[in-house]
Write a protein that holds these residues in place. Structure first.
Motif, PDB file in Angstrom:
ATOM      1  N   LEU A 151      70.893 -10.606  31.969  1.00 59.89           N
ATOM      2  CA  LEU A 151      69.913 -11.658  31.715  1.00 59.89           C
ATOM      3  C   LEU A 151      68.514 -11.049  31.704  1.00 59.89           C
ATOM      4  N   SER A 152      67.651 -11.604  30.870  1.00 58.36           N
ATOM      5  CA  SER A 152      66.260 -11.160  30.797  1.00 58.36           C
ATOM      6  C   SER A 152      65.336 -12.359  30.919  1.00 58.36           C
ATOM      7  N   CYS A 153      64.142 -12.109  31.459  1.00 58.97           N
ATOM      8  CA  CYS A 153      63.150 -13.169  31.606  1.00 58.97           C
ATOM      9  C   CYS A 153      61.776 -12.546  31.398  1.00 58.97           C
ATOM     10  N   ALA A 154      61.070 -13.002  30.384  1.00 56.45           N
ATOM     11  CA  ALA A 154      59.746 -12.463  30.069  1.00 56.45           C
ATOM     12  C   ALA A 154      58.666 -13.329  30.704  1.00 56.45           C
ATOM     13  N   ALA A 155      57.744 -12.649  31.437  1.00 59.95           N
ATOM     14  CA  ALA A 155      56.631 -13.335  32.100  1.00 59.95           C
ATOM     15  C   ALA A 155      55.332 -12.690  31.628  1.00 59.95           C
ATOM     16  N   MET A 210      59.493 -12.416  41.799  1.00 65.02           N
ATOM     17  CA  MET A 210      60.353 -13.050  40.813  1.00 65.02           C
ATOM     18  C   MET A 210      61.774 -13.087  41.320  1.00 65.02           C
ATOM     19  N   ALA A 211      62.553 -13.993  40.765  1.00 68.88           N
ATOM     20  CA  ALA A 211      63.929 -14.139  41.250  1.00 68.88           C
ATOM     21  C   ALA A 211      64.787 -14.812  40.203  1.00 68.88           C
ATOM     22  N   SER A 261      66.055  -6.080  38.480  1.00 69.80           N
ATOM     23  CA  SER A 261      65.045  -5.062  38.200  1.00 69.80           C
ATOM     24  C   SER A 261      63.972  -5.681  37.315  1.00 69.80           C
ATOM     25  N   LEU A 262      62.885  -4.958  37.150  1.00 68.20           N
ATOM     26  CA  LEU A 262      61.851  -5.441  36.256  1.00 68.20           C
ATOM     27  C   LEU A 262      61.136  -4.276  35.602  1.00 68.20           C
ATOM     28  N   LEU A 322      68.563  -9.205  35.212  1.00 67.89           N
ATOM     29  CA  LEU A 322      69.667  -9.312  36.156  1.00 67.89           C
ATOM     30  C   LEU A 322      70.901  -8.753  35.465  1.00 67.89           C
ATOM     31  N   GLN A 323      71.317  -7.577  35.896  1.00 66.35           N
ATOM     32  CA  GLN A 323      72.543  -6.975  35.393  1.00 66.35           C
ATOM     33  C   GLN A 323      73.691  -7.485  36.245  1.00 66.35           C
ATOM     34  N   MET A 324      74.634  -8.141  35.614  1.00 70.81           N
ATOM     35  CA  MET A 324      75.757  -8.740  36.333  1.00 70.81           C
ATOM     36  C   MET A 324      77.043  -8.054  35.892  1.00 70.81           C
TER      37      MET A 324
END
Length: 129
Positions: free
Chosen positions: A20-24, A32-33, A69-70, A81-83
């Motif tokens: 999963l990726s999340c751009a801020a 972050m979480a 990680s970020l 988030l590597q799952m």
């Protein structure tokens, strides 16, 4: 206002992997979480990270299988988030969360939803054969 954009959800077989990726945007000292909402259950913190210190915290049931990680560039911060070794009980909606203020005290509660004031829209993760 911080707009978080998530990507990377989908369907995978048991034992498979997803990232999963999340751009801020911006250059704040983010905490972050990743949270998840499993069917019939309350939202729970899966993993959190302090950008300033690198401190991480994991839900015990995912530790050693999930990695948070970020990365940072001029555009902002991307949370991952590597799952790995996914199980069917991981099926649910996964949310990215962030707070621009990330003191040591705040970083002590990385998996507490009250820590965060910015949330993504959620991305579905389905683990099924």
């Amino acid at each position: 206002q911080v707009h978080l954009v998530e990507s990377g959800g989908g369907s995978v077989q048991p034992g498979g992997s997803l990232r999963l990726s999340c751009a801020a945007p911006g250059n704040s000292p983010y905490c972050m979480a990743w949270f998840r909402q499993l069917p019939g259950r309350e939202r729970e913190g899966v993993a959190g990270i302090s950008r300033a210190s690198g401190t991480t915290d994991y839900l015990p049931s995912v530790k050693f299988r999930f990695t948070i990680s970020l990365s940072r560039d001029i555009a902002g911060t991307t949370l991952y988030l590597q799952m790995n070794s996914l199980k069917p009980e991981a099926t649910g909606v996964y949310f990215c969360a962030a707070t621009a203020v990330c003191t040591e005290a705040i970083a002590a509660a990385l998996r507490d939803p009250k820590t965060y004031n910015y949330w993504g829209q959620g991305t579905q993760v389905t683990v099924s054969s």
